[in-house]
Motif scaffolding. Structure first.
Motif, short mmCIF file in Angstrom:
data_model
loop_
_atom_site.label_atom_id
_atom_site.label_comp_id
_atom_site.label_asym_id
_atom_site.label_seq_id
_atom_site.Cartn_x
_atom_site.Cartn_y
_atom_site.Cartn_z
N TRP A 291 39.37 14.93 18.98
CA TRP A 291 39.60 13.74 19.78
C TRP A 291 41.06 13.34 19.89
CZ3 TRP A 291 35.33 13.74 22.10
CH2 TRP A 291 34.12 13.98 21.44
N SER A 311 39.04 3.47 16.46
CA SER A 311 37.83 4.18 16.86
C SER A 311 37.01 4.60 15.64
CB SER A 311 38.19 5.42 17.68
OG SER A 311 37.05 6.16 18.02
N TRP A 317 34.16 8.08 14.82
CA TRP A 317 34.43 9.15 15.78
C TRP A 317 33.13 9.86 16.23
CZ3 TRP A 317 38.79 10.85 12.04
CH2 TRP A 317 39.90 10.01 12.20
N PRO A 319 30.78 9.96 19.34
CA PRO A 319 30.72 9.53 20.75
C PRO A 319 29.35 8.99 21.16
CG PRO A 319 30.74 11.92 20.62
CD PRO A 319 31.00 11.42 19.23
N LYS A 320 28.31 9.30 20.39
CA LYS A 320 26.96 8.85 20.72
C LYS A 320 26.50 7.66 19.87
CE LYS A 320 26.70 12.30 23.58
NZ LYS A 320 26.85 12.02 25.04
N GLY A 329 29.16 3.99 21.81
CA GLY A 329 30.24 4.89 22.16
C GLY A 329 31.34 4.95 21.12
N MET A 330 32.35 5.77 21.40
CA MET A 330 33.48 5.97 20.48
C MET A 330 34.17 4.66 20.11
SD MET A 330 34.31 9.24 19.60
CE MET A 330 36.06 9.55 19.59
N ASP A 348 30.35 8.36 27.27
CA ASP A 348 31.34 9.38 27.62
C ASP A 348 32.60 9.11 26.80
OD1 ASP A 348 33.92 9.98 29.45
OD2 ASP A 348 32.36 11.50 29.79
N PRO A 349 32.99 10.03 25.90
CA PRO A 349 34.09 9.73 24.96
C PRO A 349 35.41 9.40 25.66
CG PRO A 349 33.47 12.05 24.86
CD PRO A 349 32.41 11.35 25.65
N GLU A 350 35.71 10.09 26.76
CA GLU A 350 36.99 9.82 27.43
C GLU A 350 36.99 8.43 28.06
OE1 GLU A 350 40.29 11.88 30.36
OE2 GLU A 350 38.43 12.94 29.88
N SER A 352 35.18 5.91 27.13
CA SER A 352 35.14 4.92 26.05
C SER A 352 36.53 4.71 25.45
CB SER A 352 34.16 5.38 24.96
OG SER A 352 34.06 4.41 23.94
#
Length: 513
Positions: A291, A311, A317, A319-320, A329-330, A348-350, A352
């Motif tokens: 990440w 985060s 860390w 993402p789910k 999320g993250m 969606d990690p990006e 978030s």
């Protein structure tokens, strides 16, 4: 010529020769004060130690408690600052005695031997000396057990810790320890963590900081009461710089700036969780590399490592990650928060990470300008957790109780009160789990410190490995040169032997003739 005339002539000759000699020398007496010398040179030279507290190179350049204070002191003198970092204690005081530096600012305690040779400034924080060992190693119940089973004890030579052991030895004359010269406290602490050394002594603040990257370091015994830490100067009749140093620290103390700086560098280290720190360090190894590019991409004005620490506090860390209250999320965004920053898919990690960074930036912009720039981020993080309104309630409560609402050290003491009926019933936004917000911010600060320390450790390990490789390469080159010289010498000897054999054959032929 009588005797008096000869005497007068002799004295005149001596005087003339002396004048001629002195005129040939460019010697002049420098009657400037120390302050005038510093201002004429335009530079304040400060000796320090390269570590996480006093001075180190951060992502935005030089930083550290002593670096910031020295920068402000140099500015008050109207000169530039020149930090001269040493990697070991052994070089600091000799540099001061030689006049290579004007001041030592390195988080050093005031000891009897230092008082005899140098002049300390005002104390600006306190530390205690602690005996440490590695978790899992047997723990001494008292100092008489220190050398049990041949246990090895080492401290830095000429340090306050060495003096403490000398004092203790009067009561325990059989105690044995080693004094290491070309090293520092951090290196000995790392040796304890690696199992290379059984025990060492270090200052409480240094131990608390290094536990963020070496959690296996554990305190065995408290050896001293709190001891004052100060800057040092050479002993002198000249008070021009010393007087201004006293005034400088007095103003910083009265204004609260000194307390704010101390809060910045070690206000978060009061509590330590071994299990949590170990889990976080494993995550730095296993999860963070995946990440890290996204944190760097969306950090913008923030240090990406702070965003990563936030985060981890939110989702570890993952993402789910989903909480029972609906954040996910993250960056664990609520649905309204996600919509406010344009996040359509919180898992969606990006998206978030981008949304979390943008929301934190919005909170930061709302923090009053009266708050010191260094501390605004802590108010913003508290707002990220409990909301901006509750954070402002904590500020108002702080002011009502006679504290400084612009000081994070004061406000964080009032955050837990937001959960108590006698206080939250009088606030504008009511009940809030302020105790969680306090833990939230301080955890993030500790995670951030761990990432910074971890990176420094990795960089030092790589540098040491490169140095070993270079030394090995130089050794190989020397051996190759020696081998080539040896081969050259053998070739020369062979040629000489062949020449001798040829001469001998000629001589034999001549003899036969």
């Amino acid at each position: 010529m009588n005797a008096n005339a000869v005497k007068r002539s002799y004295q005149l000759l001596i005087s003339t020769l002396l004048v001629l000699f002195l005129s040939g020398c460019e010697w002049t007496y420098d009657d400037r004060t120390e302050l005038e010398k510093i201002r004429d040179s335009g530079v304040l030279r400060v000796g320090t130690l390269n570590n996480q507290l006093s001075y180190y190179i951060g992502p935005d350049g030089p930083t550290g408690l002593d670096f910031e204070l020295a920068s402000q002191f140099a500015q008050s003198l109207g000169v530039k600052l020149e930090m001269q970092p040493a990697y070991t204690l052994s070089g600091l005081f000799p540099a001061l005695e030689r006049g290579d530096v004007d001041i030592i600012a390195a988080g050093l305690t005031i000891t009897k031997s230092r008082l005899e040779r140098f002049r300390p400034g005002p104390s600006y924080y306190y530390v205690s000396q602690q005996l440490v060992y590695k978790k899992g190693h047997w723990r001494p119940r008292n100092l008489s057990e220190l050398n049990k089973d041949g246990a090895r004890v080492a401290v830095v030579e000429d340090s306050s810790h060495s003096l403490t052991l000398q004092s203790i030895q009067r009561e325990y004359p059989d105690m044995i320890w080693e004094s290491e010269k070309d090293t520092d406290d951090d290196e000995l602490l790392k040796q304890v963590a690696d199992g290379q050394l059984d025990f060492t002594i270090a200052d409480s603040v240094d131990i608390a900081l290094i536990q963020r990257i070496h959690p296996e370091i554990t305190v065995a015994l408290e050896l001293t009461e709190d001891e004052p830490v100060a800057w040092f100067m050479k002993k002198s009749q000249d008070d021009s710089v010393y007087a201004l140093m006293i005034e400088f620290f007095g103003k910083k103390t009265q204004s609260g700036e000194l307390a704010a700086l101390e809060e910045k560098y070690f206000g978060h280290i009061d509590s330590f969780d071994y299990v949590d720190t170990r889990a976080f360090l494993r995550a730095i190894d296993n999860k963070l590399p995946q990440w890290e590019p996204l944190f760097k991409k969306y950090a913008d004005q923030f240090d990406w490592r702070l965003l990563a620490a936030l985060s981890y506090q939110e989702s570890h860390w993952n993402p789910k990650a989903v909480s029972p209250t609906g954040v996910r999320g993250m960056m664990m965004l609520t649905l309204p928060t996600a919509k406010s920053v344009g996040v359509k898919n919180r898992l969606d990690p990006e998206q978030s990470i981008r949304g979390g960074a943008e929301y934190l930036h919005k909170m930061l912009l709302r923090v009053p300008d009266s708050v010191n720039e260094n501390e605004k981020i802590w108010y913003a993080l508290a707002s990220y957790n409990i909301g901006f309104g509750h954070m402002m309630d904590a500020r108002r409560l702080t002011k009502a109780q006679g504290g400084n609402p612009d000081s994070w050290a004061d406000v964080k003491q009032r955050l837990p009160l937001l959960a108590k009926r006698q206080y939250h019933t009088q606030t504008r936004y009511g009940y809030a789990r302020g105790y969680e917000a306090l833990s939230y911010v301080e955890n993030i600060r500790r995670y951030y410190q761990s990432i910074v320390g971890y990176e420094q450790d990795q960089a030092q390990a790589i540098a040491a490995e490169q140095a070993d490789d270079l030394e090995g390469l130089q050794t190989i080159n020397v051996e190759m040169v020696e081998e080539e010289e040896g081969e050259g010498q053998s070739d020369a000897e062979d040629a000489e032997n062949q020449t001798d054999e040829s001469i001998s054959a000629d001589e034999a032929s001549t003899a036969k003739s």
